[in-house]
Design a protein around this motif. Structure first.
Motif, PDB file in Angstrom:
ATOM      1  N   GLN A   1     -85.162 -40.349  35.279  1.00 31.22           N
ATOM      2  CA  GLN A   1     -85.525 -41.488  35.925  1.00 31.22           C
ATOM      3  C   GLN A   1     -87.106 -41.138  36.618  1.00 31.22           C
ATOM      4  O   GLN A   1     -87.698 -41.936  37.313  1.00 31.22           O
ATOM      5  N   VAL A   2     -87.315 -39.702  36.898  1.00 33.50           N
ATOM      6  CA  VAL A   2     -88.430 -39.351  37.525  1.00 33.50           C
ATOM      7  C   VAL A   2     -89.121 -38.161  36.841  1.00 33.50           C
ATOM      8  O   VAL A   2     -88.731 -37.649  35.988  1.00 33.50           O
ATOM      9  N   ASN A   3     -90.682 -37.986  37.352  1.00 35.15           N
ATOM     10  CA  ASN A   3     -91.320 -36.934  37.027  1.00 35.15           C
ATOM     11  C   ASN A   3     -90.780 -35.731  37.903  1.00 35.15           C
ATOM     12  O   ASN A   3     -91.208 -35.410  38.882  1.00 35.15           O
ATOM     13  N   ARG A   4     -89.859 -35.202  37.361  1.00 35.42           N
ATOM     14  CA  ARG A   4     -89.239 -33.941  38.160  1.00 35.42           C
ATOM     15  C   ARG A   4     -90.417 -32.916  38.528  1.00 35.42           C
ATOM     16  O   ARG A   4     -91.284 -32.640  37.663  1.00 35.42           O
ATOM     17  N   LEU A   5     -90.074 -32.400  39.526  1.00 33.34           N
ATOM     18  CA  LEU A   5     -91.197 -31.035  39.962  1.00 33.34           C
ATOM     19  C   LEU A   5     -90.850 -29.988  38.857  1.00 33.34           C
ATOM     20  O   LEU A   5     -91.820 -29.371  38.454  1.00 33.34           O
TER      21      LEU A   5
ATOM     22  N   ASN B   1    -100.855 -29.138  41.283  1.00 30.06           N
ATOM     23  CA  ASN B   1    -102.141 -29.328  40.435  1.00 30.06           C
ATOM     24  C   ASN B   1    -101.581 -30.108  39.120  1.00 30.06           C
ATOM     25  O   ASN B   1    -102.292 -30.944  38.768  1.00 30.06           O
ATOM     26  N   GLU B   2    -100.292 -29.555  38.547  1.00 29.29           N
ATOM     27  CA  GLU B   2    -100.026 -30.095  37.474  1.00 29.29           C
ATOM     28  C   GLU B   2     -99.180 -31.493  37.637  1.00 29.29           C
ATOM     29  O   GLU B   2     -99.275 -32.509  36.924  1.00 29.29           O
ATOM     30  N   PHE B   3     -98.351 -31.322  39.057  1.00 29.89           N
ATOM     31  CA  PHE B   3     -97.480 -32.535  38.980  1.00 29.89           C
ATOM     32  C   PHE B   3     -98.395 -33.955  39.284  1.00 29.89           C
ATOM     33  O   PHE B   3     -98.133 -35.206  39.140  1.00 29.89           O
TER      34      PHE B   3
ATOM     35  N   PHE C   1     -89.486 -41.997  42.754  1.00 33.21           N
ATOM     36  CA  PHE C   1     -89.232 -41.528  44.260  1.00 33.21           C
ATOM     37  C   PHE C   1     -89.759 -40.144  44.793  1.00 33.21           C
ATOM     38  O   PHE C   1     -89.921 -39.794  45.661  1.00 33.21           O
ATOM     39  N   VAL C   2     -89.519 -39.421  43.413  1.00 35.18           N
ATOM     40  CA  VAL C   2     -89.931 -37.748  43.740  1.00 35.18           C
ATOM     41  C   VAL C   2     -91.655 -37.779  44.018  1.00 35.18           C
ATOM     42  O   VAL C   2     -92.006 -37.210  44.928  1.00 35.18           O
ATOM     43  N   ASP C   3     -92.267 -38.607  43.190  1.00 34.87           N
ATOM     44  CA  ASP C   3     -93.676 -38.716  43.245  1.00 34.87           C
ATOM     45  C   ASP C   3     -93.878 -39.336  44.930  1.00 34.87           C
ATOM     46  O   ASP C   3     -95.016 -38.621  45.435  1.00 34.87           O
ATOM     47  N   TYR C   4     -93.266 -39.922  45.213  1.00 30.70           N
ATOM     48  CA  TYR C   4     -93.666 -40.825  46.588  1.00 30.70           C
ATOM     49  C   TYR C   4     -93.306 -39.429  47.832  1.00 30.70           C
ATOM     50  O   TYR C   4     -94.120 -39.312  48.611  1.00 30.70           O
ATOM     51  N   ILE C   5     -92.374 -38.813  47.589  1.00 26.49           N
ATOM     52  CA  ILE C   5     -92.191 -37.717  48.459  1.00 26.49           C
ATOM     53  C   ILE C   5     -93.378 -36.709  48.448  1.00 26.49           C
ATOM     54  O   ILE C   5     -93.986 -36.190  49.575  1.00 26.49           O
TER      55      ILE C   5
ATOM     56  N   GLU D   1     -91.160 -26.809  46.682  1.00 34.42           N
ATOM     57  CA  GLU D   1     -90.189 -25.844  45.719  1.00 34.42           C
ATOM     58  C   GLU D   1     -89.208 -26.552  45.110  1.00 34.42           C
ATOM     59  O   GLU D   1     -88.797 -26.560  43.914  1.00 34.42           O
ATOM     60  N   ASN D   2     -88.910 -27.862  45.530  1.00 32.52           N
ATOM     61  CA  ASN D   2     -88.072 -28.808  44.879  1.00 32.52           C
ATOM     62  C   ASN D   2     -87.863 -29.898  45.575  1.00 32.52           C
ATOM     63  O   ASN D   2     -87.943 -29.989  47.011  1.00 32.52           O
ATOM     64  N   VAL D   3     -87.519 -31.048  44.773  1.00 35.21           N
ATOM     65  CA  VAL D   3     -87.035 -32.284  45.517  1.00 35.21           C
ATOM     66  C   VAL D   3     -85.875 -32.685  44.927  1.00 35.21           C
ATOM     67  O   VAL D   3     -85.678 -33.384  43.658  1.00 35.21           O
ATOM     68  N   ILE D   4     -84.923 -32.554  45.681  1.00 37.66           N
ATOM     69  CA  ILE D   4     -83.358 -33.146  45.039  1.00 37.66           C
ATOM     70  C   ILE D   4     -83.038 -34.572  45.588  1.00 37.66           C
ATOM     71  O   ILE D   4     -83.141 -34.668  46.923  1.00 37.66           O
TER      72      ILE D   4
END
Length: 397
Positions: free
Chosen positions: A33-37, A43-45, A65-69, A127-130
Protein backbone atom coordinates in the motif's frame (compact mmCIF):
# COMPACT_ATOMS: atom_id res chain seq x y z
CA UNK A 1 -6.15 4.34 19.43
CA UNK A 2 -8.72 1.98 17.94
CA UNK A 3 -6.75 0.24 15.21
CA UNK A 4 -7.38 -3.52 15.28
CA UNK A 5 -4.45 -5.94 15.42
CA UNK A 6 -4.39 -9.23 13.57
CA UNK A 7 -6.64 -11.73 15.32
CA UNK A 8 -4.65 -14.68 16.61
CA UNK A 9 -5.55 -17.59 18.85
CA UNK A 10 -5.88 -16.48 22.44
CA UNK A 11 -4.01 -18.17 25.27
CA UNK A 12 -5.92 -19.24 28.34
CA UNK A 13 -5.03 -17.84 31.74
CA UNK A 14 -3.64 -20.50 34.03
CA UNK A 15 -4.25 -20.67 37.73
CA UNK A 16 -0.67 -19.80 38.65
CA UNK A 17 0.99 -18.67 35.42
CA UNK A 18 -0.50 -15.75 33.49
CA UNK A 19 0.04 -16.43 29.81
CA UNK A 20 0.44 -13.70 27.21
CA UNK A 21 -1.27 -13.45 23.82
CA UNK A 22 -0.56 -11.18 20.89
CA UNK A 23 -4.11 -9.94 20.23
CA UNK A 24 -3.55 -6.49 21.70
CA UNK A 25 0.16 -6.07 20.95
CA UNK A 26 0.95 -7.08 17.36
CA UNK A 27 -0.04 -4.96 14.34
CA UNK A 28 0.65 -5.37 10.62
CA UNK A 29 1.05 -2.95 7.72
CA UNK A 30 0.65 -4.02 4.10
CA UNK A 31 3.85 -3.06 2.28
CA UNK A 32 2.02 -3.07 -1.05
CA UNK A 33 0.00 0.00 0.00
CA UNK A 34 2.98 2.35 0.29
CA UNK A 35 6.09 3.51 -1.51
CA UNK A 36 8.41 1.85 0.95
CA UNK A 37 11.71 3.47 1.83
CA UNK A 38 13.69 0.27 1.45
CA UNK A 39 17.23 1.03 0.34
CA UNK A 40 16.33 4.31 -1.37
CA UNK A 41 17.68 7.61 -0.05
CA UNK A 42 15.69 10.85 -0.02
CA UNK A 43 16.80 11.79 -3.55
CA UNK A 44 15.18 8.65 -4.94
CA UNK A 45 12.25 8.45 -2.55
CA UNK A 46 11.13 12.04 -3.20
CA UNK A 47 10.68 11.25 -6.91
CA UNK A 48 7.83 8.80 -6.25
CA UNK A 49 4.54 9.78 -7.86
CA UNK A 50 2.41 6.65 -7.43
CA UNK A 51 -0.52 6.92 -5.01
CA UNK A 52 -1.39 3.50 -3.58
CA UNK A 53 -3.17 4.20 -0.32
CA UNK A 54 -6.34 5.91 0.86
CA UNK A 55 -5.49 9.00 2.93
CA UNK A 56 -8.86 10.54 3.72
CA UNK A 57 -8.38 13.62 5.90
CA UNK A 58 -4.74 14.11 4.82
CA UNK A 59 -3.40 16.85 2.57
CA UNK A 60 -3.33 15.91 -1.11
CA UNK A 61 0.44 16.40 -1.20
CA UNK A 62 1.07 13.06 0.50
CA UNK A 63 1.04 9.86 -1.57
CA UNK A 64 0.79 7.42 1.35
CA UNK A 65 1.51 7.27 5.06
CA UNK A 66 5.23 6.57 4.72
CA UNK A 67 5.47 9.48 2.27
CA UNK A 68 3.72 11.69 4.88
CA UNK A 69 6.24 10.81 7.60
CA UNK A 70 9.29 11.27 5.35
CA UNK A 71 8.10 14.54 3.83
CA UNK A 72 7.03 16.35 7.00
CA UNK A 73 10.29 15.39 8.72
CA UNK A 74 12.36 16.70 5.82
CA UNK A 75 10.36 19.91 5.47
CA UNK A 76 10.29 20.78 9.17
CA UNK A 77 13.89 20.01 10.01
CA UNK A 78 15.91 20.44 6.84
CA UNK A 79 13.85 22.99 4.93
CA UNK A 80 13.16 24.80 8.25
CA UNK A 81 9.37 24.93 7.67
CA UNK A 82 8.78 25.10 11.43
CA UNK A 83 5.21 26.36 11.02
CA UNK A 84 4.27 23.08 9.34
CA UNK A 85 4.13 21.70 12.88
CA UNK A 86 0.88 23.65 13.42
CA UNK A 87 -0.68 21.72 10.52
CA UNK A 88 0.73 18.27 11.26
CA UNK A 89 0.55 18.08 15.08
CA UNK A 90 -2.62 18.06 17.18
CA UNK A 91 -3.12 21.09 19.45
CA UNK A 92 -3.06 18.78 22.46
CA UNK A 93 -0.36 16.40 21.22
CA UNK A 94 1.34 14.30 23.89
CA UNK A 95 5.02 13.50 23.38
CA UNK A 96 6.62 10.83 25.56
CA UNK A 97 10.35 11.60 25.69
CA UNK A 98 12.10 9.05 27.88
CA UNK A 99 10.69 9.33 31.41
CA UNK A 100 9.09 12.74 30.82
CA UNK A 101 6.03 13.91 28.92
CA UNK A 102 5.62 17.04 26.79
CA UNK A 103 2.17 18.29 25.88
CA UNK A 104 0.85 20.79 23.36
CA UNK A 105 1.80 21.88 19.86
CA UNK A 106 3.58 25.02 21.12
CA UNK A 107 5.95 22.84 23.14
CA UNK A 108 6.79 20.90 19.99
CA UNK A 109 7.51 24.14 18.13
CA UNK A 110 9.65 25.39 21.01
CA UNK A 111 11.67 22.18 21.22
CA UNK A 112 12.25 22.15 17.47
CA UNK A 113 13.48 25.76 17.48
CA UNK A 114 15.86 25.12 20.36
CA UNK A 115 17.28 21.99 18.75
CA UNK A 116 17.84 23.80 15.45
CA UNK A 117 19.47 26.68 17.32
CA UNK A 118 21.96 24.22 18.78
CA UNK A 119 22.36 22.17 15.57
CA UNK A 120 21.38 24.43 12.63
CA UNK A 121 22.79 22.12 9.94
CA UNK A 122 21.15 18.96 11.22
CA UNK A 123 20.32 16.42 8.52
CA UNK A 124 17.94 13.55 9.30
CA UNK A 125 18.60 10.44 7.26
CA UNK A 126 15.61 8.09 7.28
CA UNK A 127 16.79 4.52 7.84
CA UNK A 128 13.32 2.97 7.94
CA UNK A 129 9.63 3.67 8.53
CA UNK A 130 7.68 0.69 9.91
CA UNK A 131 3.94 1.32 10.01
CA UNK A 132 0.40 -0.01 10.40
CA UNK A 133 -3.18 1.25 10.36
CA UNK A 134 -5.57 3.05 8.00
CA UNK A 135 -7.15 6.46 7.47
CA UNK A 136 -10.32 5.59 9.39
CA UNK A 137 -8.88 4.32 12.67
CA UNK A 138 -5.49 6.01 12.49
CA UNK A 139 -1.92 5.13 11.53
CA UNK A 140 1.11 4.26 13.65
CA UNK A 141 4.64 4.87 12.35
CA UNK A 142 8.00 3.89 13.80
CA UNK A 143 10.58 6.13 12.13
CA UNK A 144 14.29 5.37 12.61
CA UNK A 145 16.60 8.29 11.87
CA UNK A 146 20.35 8.84 11.81
CA UNK A 147 21.15 12.54 12.34
CA UNK A 148 24.37 14.36 11.49
CA UNK A 149 24.85 17.83 12.95
CA UNK A 150 27.32 20.46 14.14
CA UNK A 151 26.86 22.00 17.60
CA UNK A 152 27.04 25.68 16.62
CA UNK A 153 24.64 27.02 19.27
CA UNK A 154 24.13 26.63 23.01
CA UNK A 155 21.91 23.76 24.12
CA UNK A 156 20.48 22.30 27.32
CA UNK A 157 23.76 20.38 27.60
CA UNK A 158 25.93 23.52 27.68
CA UNK A 159 27.69 26.08 25.51
CA UNK A 160 28.28 25.47 21.81
CA UNK A 161 31.28 23.24 21.17
CA UNK A 162 31.57 23.43 17.38
CA UNK A 163 31.87 19.66 17.27
CA UNK A 164 30.24 17.33 14.77
CA UNK A 165 28.02 14.55 16.05
CA UNK A 166 25.89 11.71 14.73
CA UNK A 167 23.14 10.07 16.74
CA UNK A 168 20.18 7.75 16.30
CA UNK A 169 16.56 8.69 17.03
CA UNK A 170 13.40 6.60 16.76
CA UNK A 171 9.96 8.22 16.83
CA UNK A 172 6.69 6.28 17.09
CA UNK A 173 3.76 8.46 16.01
CA UNK A 174 0.02 7.86 16.14
CA UNK A 175 -1.49 9.95 13.33
CA UNK A 176 -5.08 10.72 12.43
CA UNK A 177 -6.38 13.11 9.75
CA UNK A 178 -3.01 14.68 8.93
CA UNK A 179 -2.06 15.33 12.57
CA UNK A 180 0.24 13.58 15.01
CA UNK A 181 -1.87 12.95 18.09
CA UNK A 182 0.69 11.11 20.22
CA UNK A 183 4.42 10.50 19.87
CA UNK A 184 6.98 8.32 21.64
CA UNK A 185 10.48 9.73 21.08
CA UNK A 186 13.76 8.06 22.01
CA UNK A 187 17.18 9.48 21.18
CA UNK A 188 20.67 8.29 22.04
CA UNK A 189 21.52 11.43 24.00
CA UNK A 190 24.24 9.64 25.93
CA UNK A 191 26.20 9.14 22.74
CA UNK A 192 25.45 12.71 21.66
CA UNK A 193 26.86 14.37 24.78
CA UNK A 194 29.95 12.16 24.60
CA UNK A 195 30.67 13.39 21.07
CA UNK A 196 30.21 17.01 22.15
CA UNK A 197 32.92 16.52 24.76
CA UNK A 198 30.70 16.81 27.86
CA UNK A 199 30.87 14.54 30.89
CA UNK A 200 27.52 12.69 30.86
CA UNK A 201 27.51 12.30 34.65
CA UNK A 202 27.90 16.07 35.12
CA UNK A 203 25.16 16.75 32.56
CA UNK A 204 22.87 14.15 34.16
CA UNK A 205 23.34 15.75 37.58
CA UNK A 206 22.52 19.17 36.16
CA UNK A 207 19.37 17.86 34.47
CA UNK A 208 18.36 16.05 37.65
CA UNK A 209 18.79 19.20 39.72
CA UNK A 210 16.75 21.26 37.23
CA UNK A 211 13.92 18.74 37.38
CA UNK A 212 13.77 18.29 41.15
CA UNK A 213 10.30 18.73 42.60
CA UNK A 214 10.67 20.96 45.64
CA UNK A 215 7.19 20.08 46.88
CA UNK A 216 6.91 17.19 49.30
CA UNK A 217 4.84 14.94 47.06
CA UNK A 218 5.08 11.20 46.61
CA UNK A 219 6.28 10.39 43.10
CA UNK A 220 6.59 6.59 43.26
CA UNK A 221 3.86 4.20 44.36
CA UNK A 222 5.51 0.82 44.04
CA UNK A 223 8.42 -1.00 42.48
CA UNK A 224 7.65 -2.87 39.27
CA UNK A 225 9.24 -6.30 39.36
CA UNK A 226 9.62 -9.26 37.04
CA UNK A 227 7.86 -11.57 39.49
CA UNK A 228 4.35 -10.79 40.73
CA UNK A 229 4.92 -11.29 44.42
CA UNK A 230 6.00 -14.93 44.64
CA UNK A 231 4.65 -15.88 41.21
CA UNK A 232 6.99 -16.45 38.30
CA UNK A 233 6.95 -14.08 35.29
CA UNK A 234 4.18 -14.26 32.71
CA UNK A 235 4.68 -16.95 30.10
CA UNK A 236 4.11 -16.64 26.37
CA UNK A 237 2.90 -19.97 25.02
CA UNK A 238 3.04 -20.22 21.26
CA UNK A 239 0.20 -22.04 19.53
CA UNK A 240 1.35 -21.27 16.00
CA UNK A 241 1.63 -24.31 13.73
CA UNK A 242 3.98 -22.48 11.34
CA UNK A 243 6.22 -19.44 11.49
CA UNK A 244 4.34 -16.25 12.44
CA UNK A 245 6.36 -13.06 12.82
CA UNK A 246 4.28 -11.62 15.68
CA UNK A 247 4.42 -14.91 17.55
CA UNK A 248 8.19 -15.12 16.95
CA UNK A 249 8.84 -11.63 18.34
CA UNK A 250 6.67 -12.02 21.45
CA UNK A 251 8.17 -15.41 22.21
CA UNK A 252 11.70 -14.01 21.88
CA UNK A 253 11.10 -11.05 24.19
CA UNK A 254 9.26 -13.24 26.69
CA UNK A 255 12.06 -15.78 26.93
CA UNK A 256 15.11 -13.56 26.56
CA UNK A 257 13.97 -10.27 28.16
CA UNK A 258 11.15 -11.27 30.55
CA UNK A 259 12.62 -14.52 31.81
CA UNK A 260 16.30 -13.59 31.31
CA UNK A 261 16.84 -16.91 29.52
CA UNK A 262 19.83 -15.55 27.63
CA UNK A 263 20.73 -19.05 26.44
CA UNK A 264 17.81 -18.70 24.00
CA UNK A 265 19.57 -15.87 22.12
CA UNK A 266 21.01 -18.57 19.85
CA UNK A 267 17.49 -19.77 19.03
CA UNK A 268 16.32 -16.40 17.74
CA UNK A 269 19.45 -14.77 16.22
CA UNK A 270 21.68 -15.94 13.39
CA UNK A 271 25.31 -16.69 14.20
CA UNK A 272 26.38 -13.48 12.42
CA UNK A 273 23.59 -11.24 13.76
CA UNK A 274 24.52 -7.62 14.49
CA UNK A 275 22.90 -5.50 17.22
CA UNK A 276 23.45 -1.72 16.98
CA UNK A 277 23.33 -0.64 20.62
CA UNK A 278 23.47 2.81 22.23
CA UNK A 279 26.79 4.67 22.41
CA UNK A 280 27.61 3.46 18.89
CA UNK A 281 28.30 -0.12 19.98
CA UNK A 282 27.92 -2.89 17.42
CA UNK A 283 27.52 -6.33 18.98
CA UNK A 284 28.17 -9.32 16.73
CA UNK A 285 27.12 -12.87 17.56
CA UNK A 286 25.37 -14.53 20.46
CA UNK A 287 28.11 -14.05 23.05
CA UNK A 288 28.28 -10.26 22.66
CA UNK A 289 24.49 -9.95 22.52
CA UNK A 290 24.17 -12.03 25.69
CA UNK A 291 26.85 -9.91 27.36
CA UNK A 292 24.99 -6.69 26.55
CA UNK A 293 21.71 -8.03 27.94
CA UNK A 294 23.34 -9.35 31.09
CA UNK A 295 25.10 -6.01 31.67
CA UNK A 296 21.85 -4.05 31.18
CA UNK A 297 19.72 -6.27 33.40
CA UNK A 298 22.47 -6.48 36.03
CA UNK A 299 21.78 -2.80 36.73
CA UNK A 300 18.05 -3.54 37.16
CA UNK A 301 17.97 -7.21 38.21
CA UNK A 302 14.35 -7.32 39.40
CA UNK A 303 12.90 -4.82 36.93
CA UNK A 304 9.69 -5.46 35.03
CA UNK A 305 9.99 -5.65 31.25
CA UNK A 306 6.92 -4.91 29.12
CA UNK A 307 6.30 -4.94 25.39
CA UNK A 308 3.92 -2.09 24.56
CA UNK A 309 3.56 -2.68 20.84
CA UNK A 310 4.92 -4.71 17.92
CA UNK A 311 4.58 -3.38 14.34
CA UNK A 312 5.40 -5.68 11.42
CA UNK A 313 5.99 -5.00 7.72
CA UNK A 314 7.08 -7.43 5.03
CA UNK A 315 10.68 -6.75 4.02
CA UNK A 316 12.21 -5.85 0.69
CA UNK A 317 13.46 -9.35 -0.05
CA UNK A 318 11.72 -12.72 0.13
CA UNK A 319 11.18 -14.24 3.58
CA UNK A 320 12.10 -10.97 5.32
CA UNK A 321 10.32 -8.82 7.92
CA UNK A 322 10.94 -5.34 9.34
CA UNK A 323 9.67 -5.13 12.92
CA UNK A 324 9.41 -2.26 15.41
CA UNK A 325 9.03 -3.03 19.12
CA UNK A 326 8.25 -0.35 21.71
CA UNK A 327 9.10 -1.53 25.22
CA UNK A 328 9.60 -0.41 28.82
CA UNK A 329 11.92 -1.47 31.61
CA UNK A 330 10.76 -0.36 35.08
CA UNK A 331 12.45 -1.04 38.39
CA UNK A 332 15.09 -0.10 40.90
CA UNK A 333 18.69 0.62 40.00
CA UNK A 334 19.95 -1.83 42.60
CA UNK A 335 22.68 -3.86 40.89
CA UNK A 336 26.20 -3.37 39.54
CA UNK A 337 25.95 -3.41 35.77
CA UNK A 338 25.99 -1.22 32.69
CA UNK A 339 24.92 1.82 34.72
CA UNK A 340 27.64 1.46 37.35
CA UNK A 341 27.24 1.27 41.11
CA UNK A 342 23.66 0.93 42.37
CA UNK A 343 21.83 4.06 43.48
CA UNK A 344 18.60 2.35 44.68
CA UNK A 345 16.70 4.92 42.58
CA UNK A 346 13.56 3.95 40.63
CA UNK A 347 14.16 4.10 36.88
CA UNK A 348 11.93 3.72 33.83
CA UNK A 349 13.44 3.18 30.41
CA UNK A 350 11.36 3.77 27.28
CA UNK A 351 12.96 1.96 24.38
CA UNK A 352 12.21 1.28 20.73
CA UNK A 353 13.95 -1.51 18.85
CA UNK A 354 13.91 -2.21 15.13
CA UNK A 355 14.63 -5.74 13.97
CA UNK A 356 15.27 -7.29 10.58
CA UNK A 357 14.15 -10.91 10.48
CA UNK A 358 15.19 -13.09 7.57
CA UNK A 359 14.81 -16.82 7.21
CA UNK A 360 12.99 -17.01 10.57
CA UNK A 361 15.94 -15.55 12.49
CA UNK A 362 17.01 -12.03 13.52
CA UNK A 363 19.90 -10.87 11.35
CA UNK A 364 20.11 -7.21 12.45
CA UNK A 365 18.71 -5.09 15.28
CA UNK A 366 18.78 -1.46 16.39
CA UNK A 367 18.20 -0.88 20.13
CA UNK A 368 17.58 2.77 21.02
CA UNK A 369 16.88 4.41 24.36
CA UNK A 370 18.03 7.55 26.17
CA UNK A 371 20.88 6.52 28.45
CA UNK A 372 21.33 10.13 29.58
CA UNK A 373 17.74 10.13 30.81
CA UNK A 374 18.52 6.96 32.77
CA UNK A 375 21.46 8.72 34.44
CA UNK A 376 19.24 11.71 35.17
CA UNK A 377 16.77 9.46 36.99
CA UNK A 378 19.62 7.80 38.88
CA UNK A 379 20.81 11.17 40.20
CA UNK A 380 17.37 12.49 41.14
CA UNK A 381 17.34 13.10 44.87
CA UNK A 382 21.03 12.26 45.34
CA UNK A 383 22.67 15.11 47.21
CA UNK A 384 26.15 16.49 46.67
CA UNK A 385 28.87 14.51 48.36
CA UNK A 386 27.21 11.13 47.99
CA UNK A 387 29.07 8.39 46.13
CA UNK A 388 29.09 8.92 42.41
CA UNK A 389 27.32 6.49 40.13
CA UNK A 390 29.39 5.87 37.03
CA UNK A 391 28.23 4.64 33.63
CA UNK A 392 30.53 2.38 31.64
CA UNK A 393 30.24 3.96 28.22
CA UNK A 394 30.82 7.42 29.73
CA UNK A 395 34.52 6.69 29.72
CA UNK A 396 34.78 5.19 26.24
CA UNK A 397 36.96 6.99 23.73
Amino acid sequence: MVEEPRNEEKQETGTLTQTVNQDDKVFYGDAKQVNRLGYADYNEFSKNTARKQSLQGFDDDYLDFVDYIIKITHRIWEEKAIGLIYQTYHNDVIMHAGSTNIQGVNEVVSGTLQTLHAFPDRTLIAENVIWSGNDQEGFLSSHRIMSNATNLGDSSFGSATGRRASFRTVADCFVHSNRIVEEWLVRDNLHLVQQLGFDPVVIAKQLAKQGENKASLQSHFGASQTMRGQLEPELYVSQATSFDIGDFILEMYNKVWDWRLFNHVKDFYTDHAVVHYICDKDLVGAEQIQGMLISLFASFPRAKFTVDRVTCNEGVTHDEWDVAVRWRLQGLHEGIGYFGQPSKQPVEILGISHLKVRGERIVEEWITFDGLDVLRQIYLGISEGEDDVTEQCVHDD
